[in-house]
Design a protein around this motif. Sequence first.
Motif, PDB file in Angstrom:
ATOM      1  N   ARG A  70      77.073  76.531   9.802  1.00 24.77           N
ATOM      2  CA  ARG A  70      76.125  75.435  10.063  1.00 24.77           C
ATOM      3  C   ARG A  70      74.803  75.984  10.584  1.00 24.77           C
ATOM      4  O   ARG A  70      73.718  75.593  10.110  1.00 24.77           O
ATOM      5  N   GLN A  71      74.888  76.910  11.535  1.00 23.95           N
ATOM      6  CA  GLN A  71      73.662  77.455  12.097  1.00 23.95           C
ATOM      7  C   GLN A  71      72.955  78.392  11.109  1.00 23.95           C
ATOM      8  O   GLN A  71      71.721  78.477  11.115  1.00 23.95           O
ATOM      9  N   LEU A  72      73.727  79.084  10.285  1.00 21.50           N
ATOM     10  CA  LEU A  72      73.103  79.915   9.249  1.00 21.50           C
ATOM     11  C   LEU A  72      72.344  79.044   8.242  1.00 21.50           C
ATOM     12  O   LEU A  72      71.266  79.429   7.763  1.00 21.50           O
ATOM     13  N   ASP A  73      72.903  77.884   7.917  1.00 23.50           N
ATOM     14  CA  ASP A  73      72.224  76.964   7.005  1.00 23.50           C
ATOM     15  C   ASP A  73      70.884  76.516   7.592  1.00 23.50           C
ATOM     16  O   ASP A  73      69.875  76.440   6.889  1.00 23.50           O
ATOM     17  N   ASP A  74      70.882  76.209   8.904  1.00 20.98           N
ATOM     18  CA  ASP A  74      69.637  75.834   9.572  1.00 20.98           C
ATOM     19  C   ASP A  74      68.638  76.986   9.534  1.00 20.98           C
ATOM     20  O   ASP A  74      67.435  76.778   9.303  1.00 20.98           O
ATOM     21  N   ALA A  75      69.151  78.214   9.768  1.00 21.18           N
ATOM     22  CA  ALA A  75      68.275  79.389   9.761  1.00 21.18           C
ATOM     23  C   ALA A  75      67.715  79.644   8.364  1.00 21.18           C
ATOM     24  O   ALA A  75      66.559  80.073   8.222  1.00 21.18           O
ATOM     25  N   GLU A  76      68.511  79.372   7.347  1.00 19.57           N
ATOM     26  CA  GLU A  76      68.037  79.550   5.967  1.00 19.57           C
ATOM     27  C   GLU A  76      66.840  78.639   5.677  1.00 19.57           C
ATOM     28  O   GLU A  76      65.845  79.072   5.077  1.00 19.57           O
ATOM     29  N   ARG A  77      66.958  77.388   6.113  1.00 19.85           N
ATOM     30  CA  ARG A  77      65.868  76.448   5.866  1.00 19.85           C
ATOM     31  C   ARG A  77      64.611  76.849   6.643  1.00 19.85           C
ATOM     32  O   ARG A  77      63.495  76.756   6.132  1.00 19.85           O
ATOM     33  N   ALA A  78      64.815  77.321   7.864  1.00 23.34           N
ATOM     34  CA  ALA A  78      63.675  77.703   8.700  1.00 23.34           C
ATOM     35  C   ALA A  78      63.022  78.989   8.221  1.00 23.34           C
ATOM     36  O   ALA A  78      61.793  79.132   8.280  1.00 23.34           O
ATOM     37  N   ASP A  79      63.823  79.925   7.731  1.00 19.68           N
ATOM     38  CA  ASP A  79      63.320  81.250   7.362  1.00 19.68           C
ATOM     39  C   ASP A  79      63.060  81.393   5.871  1.00 19.68           C
ATOM     40  O   ASP A  79      62.549  82.428   5.427  1.00 19.68           O
ATOM     41  N   ASP A  80      63.461  80.402   5.101  1.00 17.25           N
ATOM     42  CA  ASP A  80      63.298  80.415   3.652  1.00 17.25           C
ATOM     43  C   ASP A  80      63.938  81.659   3.032  1.00 17.25           C
ATOM     44  O   ASP A  80      63.341  82.364   2.219  1.00 17.25           O
ATOM     45  N   GLN A  81      65.184  81.930   3.449  1.00 19.44           N
ATOM     46  CA  GLN A  81      65.944  83.022   2.853  1.00 19.44           C
ATOM     47  C   GLN A  81      67.425  82.741   2.988  1.00 19.44           C
ATOM     48  O   GLN A  81      67.849  81.902   3.785  1.00 19.44           O
ATOM     49  N   ARG A  82      68.222  83.448   2.219  1.00 19.88           N
ATOM     50  CA  ARG A  82      69.668  83.252   2.173  1.00 19.88           C
ATOM     51  C   ARG A  82      70.353  84.154   3.184  1.00 19.88           C
ATOM     52  O   ARG A  82      70.026  85.333   3.293  1.00 19.88           O
ATOM     53  N   TYR A  83      71.296  83.602   3.956  1.00 18.35           N
ATOM     54  CA  TYR A  83      72.113  84.387   4.886  1.00 18.35           C
ATOM     55  C   TYR A  83      73.586  84.248   4.504  1.00 18.35           C
ATOM     56  O   TYR A  83      74.074  83.134   4.276  1.00 18.35           O
ATOM     57  N   GLU A  84      74.286  85.373   4.429  1.00 18.65           N
ATOM     58  CA  GLU A  84      75.694  85.370   4.034  1.00 18.65           C
ATOM     59  C   GLU A  84      76.615  85.391   5.258  1.00 18.65           C
ATOM     60  O   GLU A  84      76.241  85.856   6.335  1.00 18.65           O
ATOM     61  N   LEU A  85      77.837  84.917   5.039  1.00 18.75           N
ATOM     62  CA  LEU A  85      78.882  84.965   6.061  1.00 18.75           C
ATOM     63  C   LEU A  85      80.141  85.555   5.427  1.00 18.75           C
ATOM     64  O   LEU A  85      80.626  85.049   4.410  1.00 18.75           O
ATOM     65  N   SER A  86      80.653  86.624   6.014  1.00 12.47           N
ATOM     66  CA  SER A  86      81.862  87.270   5.484  1.00 12.47           C
ATOM     67  C   SER A  86      82.847  87.515   6.620  1.00 12.47           C
ATOM     68  O   SER A  86      82.523  87.349   7.805  1.00 12.47           O
TER      69      SER A  86
END
Length: 280
Positions: A70-86
């Motif tokens: 959820r927080q990575l999704d927020d960060a993606e929108r704010a930073d305009d880039q994709r973040y992965e979770l593994s």
Amino acid sequence: MFSIQAGWYSGRFSDAALTAERRERFARTAIELVRTYNFDGIDIDWEYPDGTIRESDPHNLVLLLSEIRRQLDDAERADDQRYELSMAASANPSVIDSQEVGAFSDDVDFLNVMNYDLHGTWDERTHFNAPLYPVPDAPNAKPTFTADHAMRYWASQPIAKEKLHFGLPFYGRTFENVQNEHPSDHGLFNSFDSASSVTYDDIQQNLKPQSDYEYHWHPDAKVPWLYSAAEDTFVSYDNIDSIANKVDFVKSNGFGGAMCWELSQDPSNTLIGTMHDRLH
């Protein structure tokens, strides 16, 4: 990826995932580091959330991954880039059975299945660190403790096969004071006194050049070993041939990719080069 690990059954991940407040803080501070150091995402190496520390750990893992995503999704929108979770994943069927895979499968981009440490100092007889397939006539045969079984077992879970990555070891295990019962055994499946880990580089530089270390290949397990009768030492490891076989297994069975533990153990880039060449 920024990988977070807390030690074998340390309880620290169990503590961090216990409450909503802690999960929120864990995710927030981890993402702060991702941004600070320009990482591509977060990797969770919790060994293991199988209920041993707390009965609620398997479910709390689901909640932790959900909060991080959820927080990575927020960060993606704010930073305009994709973040992965593994996440690192066990090859042990009993640990896999404890996981609520369907509940977290949408939140993770991939799992790294740790197909190694399948045999070691905890066994009574020498065996392979990371066999691809079982050895039917082994006196300590454990058909479920093979990379083939682990990957197929994960593939039977409610998660896409392309999210499953095959873990490859860049290290092996030495078994010392081996009681070689028959010369034709070459140290395999025999009792021993002690064992330790050894890097691929150490094997190549210091063990293989010694004339008393003889090379052998097991046609069933599809992995090599070295044996020194003079030193009563058995060495299980992976080389370019076994790595190639395992990468071919990944491709032929539709899995998503491969990972290794770990890069510094192969400074010549021999094994990682083999992985790359076979995958591409």
